[in-house]
Design a protein around this motif. Structure first.
Motif, PDB file in Angstrom:
ATOM      1  N   GLU A  82      -6.264  -9.575   0.010  1.00 42.87           N
ATOM      2  CA  GLU A  82      -6.511 -10.094  -1.402  1.00 42.87           C
ATOM      3  C   GLU A  82      -6.447 -11.409  -1.747  1.00 42.87           C
ATOM      4  OE1 GLU A  82      -2.939  -9.082  -3.549  1.00 42.87           O
ATOM      5  OE2 GLU A  82      -1.791  -8.705  -1.703  1.00 42.87           O
ATOM      6  N   LYS A  83      -6.049 -11.951  -0.712  1.00 47.32           N
ATOM      7  CA  LYS A  83      -5.881 -13.628  -0.664  1.00 47.32           C
ATOM      8  C   LYS A  83      -7.369 -14.509  -0.093  1.00 47.32           C
ATOM      9  CE  LYS A  83      -0.895 -13.756  -1.135  1.00 47.32           C
ATOM     10  NZ  LYS A  83       0.361 -14.447  -0.428  1.00 47.32           N
ATOM     11  N   TRP A  84      -8.488 -13.504  -0.211  1.00 48.43           N
ATOM     12  CA  TRP A  84      -9.417 -13.977   0.520  1.00 48.43           C
ATOM     13  C   TRP A  84     -10.046 -15.291   0.197  1.00 48.43           C
ATOM     14  CZ3 TRP A  84     -14.792 -14.076  -0.725  1.00 48.43           C
ATOM     15  CH2 TRP A  84     -15.036 -13.785  -2.278  1.00 48.43           C
ATOM     16  N   ARG A  85      -9.797 -15.723  -1.016  1.00 47.54           N
ATOM     17  CA  ARG A  85     -10.510 -17.085  -1.565  1.00 47.54           C
ATOM     18  C   ARG A  85      -9.713 -18.269  -1.000  1.00 47.54           C
ATOM     19  NH1 ARG A  85     -15.419 -17.715  -3.375  1.00 47.54           N
ATOM     20  NH2 ARG A  85     -15.992 -16.147  -5.127  1.00 47.54           N
ATOM     21  N   GLU A  90      -9.191 -16.012   6.690  1.00 42.98           N
ATOM     22  CA  GLU A  90     -10.493 -15.599   7.277  1.00 42.98           C
ATOM     23  C   GLU A  90     -10.679 -14.095   7.021  1.00 42.98           C
ATOM     24  OE1 GLU A  90     -11.131 -16.839  11.308  1.00 42.98           O
ATOM     25  OE2 GLU A  90     -10.912 -18.933  10.672  1.00 42.98           O
ATOM     26  N   ALA A  91     -10.975 -13.816   5.580  1.00 39.13           N
ATOM     27  CA  ALA A  91     -11.210 -12.576   5.300  1.00 39.13           C
ATOM     28  C   ALA A  91     -12.098 -12.372   4.021  1.00 39.13           C
ATOM     29  CB  ALA A  91      -9.673 -11.968   4.841  1.00 39.13           C
ATOM     30  N   GLY A  92     -12.605 -11.268   3.876  1.00 40.50           N
ATOM     31  CA  GLY A  92     -13.366 -10.986   2.901  1.00 40.50           C
ATOM     32  C   GLY A  92     -12.708 -10.360   1.637  1.00 40.50           C
ATOM     33  N   PRO A  93     -13.295 -10.022   0.613  1.00 43.09           N
ATOM     34  CA  PRO A  93     -12.703  -9.291  -0.773  1.00 43.09           C
ATOM     35  C   PRO A  93     -12.136  -7.743  -0.527  1.00 43.09           C
ATOM     36  CG  PRO A  93     -14.843  -9.601  -1.102  1.00 43.09           C
ATOM     37  CD  PRO A  93     -14.584 -10.208   0.058  1.00 43.09           C
ATOM     38  N   LEU A  94     -11.336  -7.476  -0.789  1.00 40.83           N
ATOM     39  CA  LEU A  94     -11.013  -5.831  -0.978  1.00 40.83           C
ATOM     40  C   LEU A  94     -11.921  -5.305  -1.892  1.00 40.83           C
ATOM     41  CD1 LEU A  94      -7.037  -6.415  -0.579  1.00 40.83           C
ATOM     42  CD2 LEU A  94      -8.424  -5.109   0.982  1.00 40.83           C
ATOM     43  N   PRO A  95     -11.975  -3.804  -1.950  1.00 43.07           N
ATOM     44  CA  PRO A  95     -13.073  -3.432  -2.845  1.00 43.07           C
ATOM     45  C   PRO A  95     -12.854  -3.784  -4.313  1.00 43.07           C
ATOM     46  CG  PRO A  95     -12.218  -1.648  -1.239  1.00 43.07           C
ATOM     47  CD  PRO A  95     -11.332  -3.046  -1.020  1.00 43.07           C
ATOM     48  N   ALA A  96     -11.429  -3.679  -4.991  1.00 47.71           N
ATOM     49  CA  ALA A  96     -11.401  -4.239  -6.089  1.00 47.71           C
ATOM     50  C   ALA A  96     -11.869  -5.765  -6.617  1.00 47.71           C
ATOM     51  CB  ALA A  96      -9.959  -3.716  -6.668  1.00 47.71           C
ATOM     52  N   LEU A  97     -11.495  -6.360  -5.354  1.00 41.44           N
ATOM     53  CA  LEU A  97     -11.997  -8.046  -5.650  1.00 41.44           C
ATOM     54  C   LEU A  97     -13.157  -7.984  -5.618  1.00 41.44           C
ATOM     55  CD1 LEU A  97      -8.778  -9.440  -3.643  1.00 41.44           C
ATOM     56  CD2 LEU A  97      -9.106  -8.865  -6.151  1.00 41.44           C
ATOM     57  N   PHE A  98     -14.122  -7.121  -4.641  1.00 46.51           N
ATOM     58  CA  PHE A  98     -15.638  -7.312  -4.668  1.00 46.51           C
ATOM     59  C   PHE A  98     -15.994  -6.935  -6.068  1.00 46.51           C
ATOM     60  CE2 PHE A  98     -19.833  -5.545  -4.120  1.00 46.51           C
ATOM     61  CZ  PHE A  98     -20.450  -6.313  -3.099  1.00 46.51           C
ATOM     62  N   LEU A 117     -12.188  -3.328 -14.199  1.00 43.65           N
ATOM     63  CA  LEU A 117     -11.442  -2.164 -13.380  1.00 43.65           C
ATOM     64  C   LEU A 117      -9.762  -2.085 -13.803  1.00 43.65           C
ATOM     65  CD1 LEU A 117     -11.601   0.067 -11.357  1.00 43.65           C
ATOM     66  CD2 LEU A 117     -10.940  -1.626  -9.739  1.00 43.65           C
ATOM     67  N   GLY A 118      -9.542  -1.070 -14.532  1.00 42.50           N
ATOM     68  CA  GLY A 118      -8.049  -1.115 -14.993  1.00 42.50           C
ATOM     69  C   GLY A 118      -7.463   0.267 -14.423  1.00 42.50           C
ATOM     70  N   SER A 119      -5.950   0.248 -14.589  1.00 44.80           N
ATOM     71  CA  SER A 119      -5.044   1.436 -14.198  1.00 44.80           C
ATOM     72  C   SER A 119      -3.909   1.506 -15.039  1.00 44.80           C
ATOM     73  CB  SER A 119      -4.791   1.114 -12.737  1.00 44.80           C
ATOM     74  OG  SER A 119      -3.888   2.244 -12.248  1.00 44.80           O
ATOM     75  N   ASP A 120      -3.362   2.585 -14.736  1.00 47.96           N
ATOM     76  CA  ASP A 120      -1.961   3.011 -15.304  1.00 47.96           C
ATOM     77  C   ASP A 120      -1.024   2.312 -14.533  1.00 47.96           C
ATOM     78  OD1 ASP A 120      -2.777   5.089 -13.980  1.00 47.96           O
ATOM     79  OD2 ASP A 120      -2.019   6.529 -15.165  1.00 47.96           O
ATOM     80  N   PHE A 121      -1.186   2.482 -13.178  1.00 42.28           N
ATOM     81  CA  PHE A 121      -0.397   1.678 -12.138  1.00 42.28           C
ATOM     82  C   PHE A 121      -0.908   0.673 -11.221  1.00 42.28           C
ATOM     83  CE2 PHE A 121       0.740   6.376 -12.572  1.00 42.28           C
ATOM     84  CZ  PHE A 121       2.105   6.194 -12.576  1.00 42.28           C
ATOM     85  N   PRO A 122      -1.289  -0.544 -12.032  1.00 40.53           N
ATOM     86  CA  PRO A 122      -2.022  -1.738 -11.441  1.00 40.53           C
ATOM     87  C   PRO A 122      -1.152  -2.650 -10.727  1.00 40.53           C
ATOM     88  CG  PRO A 122      -1.473  -2.163 -13.610  1.00 40.53           C
ATOM     89  CD  PRO A 122      -0.741  -0.695 -13.528  1.00 40.53           C
ATOM     90  N   ILE A 123      -1.447  -2.881  -9.356  1.00 40.96           N
ATOM     91  CA  ILE A 123      -0.705  -3.897  -8.546  1.00 40.96           C
ATOM     92  C   ILE A 123      -0.660  -5.170  -9.170  1.00 40.96           C
ATOM     93  CG2 ILE A 123      -1.108  -5.399  -6.501  1.00 40.96           C
ATOM     94  CD1 ILE A 123      -2.201  -3.032  -5.022  1.00 40.96           C
ATOM     95  N   VAL A 171      -6.096   4.085  -0.041  1.00 45.34           N
ATOM     96  CA  VAL A 171      -4.747   4.848   0.003  1.00 45.34           C
ATOM     97  C   VAL A 171      -3.792   4.047   0.573  1.00 45.34           C
ATOM     98  CG1 VAL A 171      -3.392   6.871   0.436  1.00 45.34           C
ATOM     99  CG2 VAL A 171      -5.747   7.161  -0.132  1.00 45.34           C
ATOM    100  N   THR A 172      -4.268   3.433   1.835  1.00 48.39           N
ATOM    101  CA  THR A 172      -3.228   2.730   2.689  1.00 48.39           C
ATOM    102  C   THR A 172      -2.968   1.414   1.857  1.00 48.39           C
ATOM    103  OG1 THR A 172      -4.030   3.800   4.788  1.00 48.39           O
ATOM    104  CG2 THR A 172      -2.985   1.525   4.884  1.00 48.39           C
ATOM    105  N   CYS A 173      -3.789   0.830   1.547  1.00 49.58           N
ATOM    106  CA  CYS A 173      -3.669  -0.444   0.753  1.00 49.58           C
ATOM    107  C   CYS A 173      -2.664  -0.499  -0.315  1.00 49.58           C
ATOM    108  CB  CYS A 173      -5.104  -1.075   0.474  1.00 49.58           C
ATOM    109  SG  CYS A 173      -4.872  -2.612  -0.377  1.00 49.58           S
ATOM    110  N   HIS A 174      -2.982   0.586  -1.236  1.00 48.23           N
ATOM    111  CA  HIS A 174      -1.996   0.418  -2.261  1.00 48.23           C
ATOM    112  C   HIS A 174      -0.742   1.105  -1.865  1.00 48.23           C
ATOM    113  CE1 HIS A 174      -4.768  -0.447  -5.710  1.00 48.23           C
ATOM    114  NE2 HIS A 174      -5.705  -0.417  -5.031  1.00 48.23           N
ATOM    115  N   ASN A 175      -0.544   2.082  -1.185  1.00 49.01           N
ATOM    116  CA  ASN A 175       0.735   2.339  -0.821  1.00 49.01           C
ATOM    117  C   ASN A 175       1.573   1.695  -0.325  1.00 49.01           C
ATOM    118  OD1 ASN A 175       0.256   4.955  -1.910  1.00 49.01           O
ATOM    119  ND2 ASN A 175      -0.308   6.215   0.015  1.00 49.01           N
TER     120      ASN A 175
END
Length: 288
Positions: A82-85, A90-98, A117-123, A171-175
């Motif tokens: 998530e801190k790819w910027r 040395e990493a790329g964007p996660l799906p939501a960040l892409f 992209l929104g959610s009722d359980f957003p990080i 699933v893994t990332c959010h959990n």
């Protein structure tokens, strides 16, 4: 240009689709049925059709990025964060960040298509649904079906489509995220929704193709941003014709977009052709 494209792709019906040239790209990876140019002239389609087309395009891009880049890449040492910027990351964007990269690129175009992209359980609380959108998302969570409505508070027609956990990595990332308000996500759960908005109730077919072209350009810009980041890695993966499933590789922009277009274009062409054949009196159901 049309003659060159016709020779390249071998589409005998290409010239009959002259209105698509207004988008500046040729959207088809499969051969469309013949369509007379006069059929498309003056035609308009409801904004709901626009939303369904761009949602399907987005689904193809997201699934490709999530499974074939992030999922497969993580197994061979290609990192995403998530801190790819941050310069030292040395990493790329996660799906939501892409998707966020694509949304930012889309905002820089002259096409007034909104993407969120929104959610009722957003990080991140900035991705939380509010007001009427929250009400419609509650309905979507119950039914799993997209919601179409006229958001009069912002003066834009709006649609929300379920954003599901399509890969184990989601699933893994959010959990496991320390800021996640929900830690029992399962594969195929509705994790949120992709929200699209547009200021007009109906658009011409030419305008629809311009919208698709702008969206595809935004995906290309997001991938460009990733490749630029990869170039800064101390040990960058090889960029070319190979995919992470084959090893420590990343496909070039050309290869990535070609695969995306292969997956997305058939559905988009079908919807465009159906729209061109609809009676001119067809009315939108968005916001009704």
């Amino acid at each position: 240009m049309l003659r060159a494209l016709s020779q390249r792709f071998g589409f005998k019906s290409l010239l009959a689709l002259g209105f698509f040239a207004l988008a500046g790209i040729y959207l088809f990876a499969t051969r469309p049925a013949p369509l007379q140019a006069e059929q498309a002239s003056g035609r308009t389609v409801p904004v709901e059709t626009v939303f369904r087309v761009v949602a399907a395009e987005n689904d193809a891009a997201r699934k490709l990025w999530t499974a074939d880049i992030v999922g497969a890449g993580s197994k061979v040492g290609v990192k995403f964060n998530e801190k790819w910027r941050e310069p030292a990351m040395e990493a790329g964007p996660l799906p939501a960040l892409f998707l966020r990269e694509a949304s930012t690129a889309l905002q820089k175009t002259r096409i007034p298509l909104g993407l969120f992209l929104g959610s009722d359980f957003p990080i991140s609380q900035s991705n939380s649904f509010k007001g009427v959108q929250a009400d419609h998302f509650a309905n979507l969570r119950k039914t799993g079906e997209p919601e179409f409505f006229n958001a009069t508070d912002v003066g834009r027609f709006t649609a929300i489509f379920a954003d599901r956990a399509v890969a184990p990595g989601c699933v893994t990332c959010h959990n496991e995220h320390p800021n996640s308000p929900k830690t029992d996500w399962k594969l195929n759960d509705i994790m949120g929704a992709t929200t699209w908005s547009y200021p007009k109730e109906r658009v011409t077919l030419e305008e629809l193709v311009q919208i698709v072209a702008a969206l595809r350009g935004s995906f290309a810009a997001a991938y460009d941003a990733y490749l630029a980041k990869v170039a800064t890695f101390s040990k960058p993966p090889e960029i070319g014709d190979k995919w992470p499933a084959e090893g420590y590789f990343i496909p070039s922009k050309r290869v990535f977009l070609a695969e995306f277009e292969r997956r997305a274009s058939s559905n988009t062409v079908e919807r465009l052709l159906q729209s061109a054949a609809e009676p001119k009196t067809a009315l939108s159901t968005a916001g009704r």
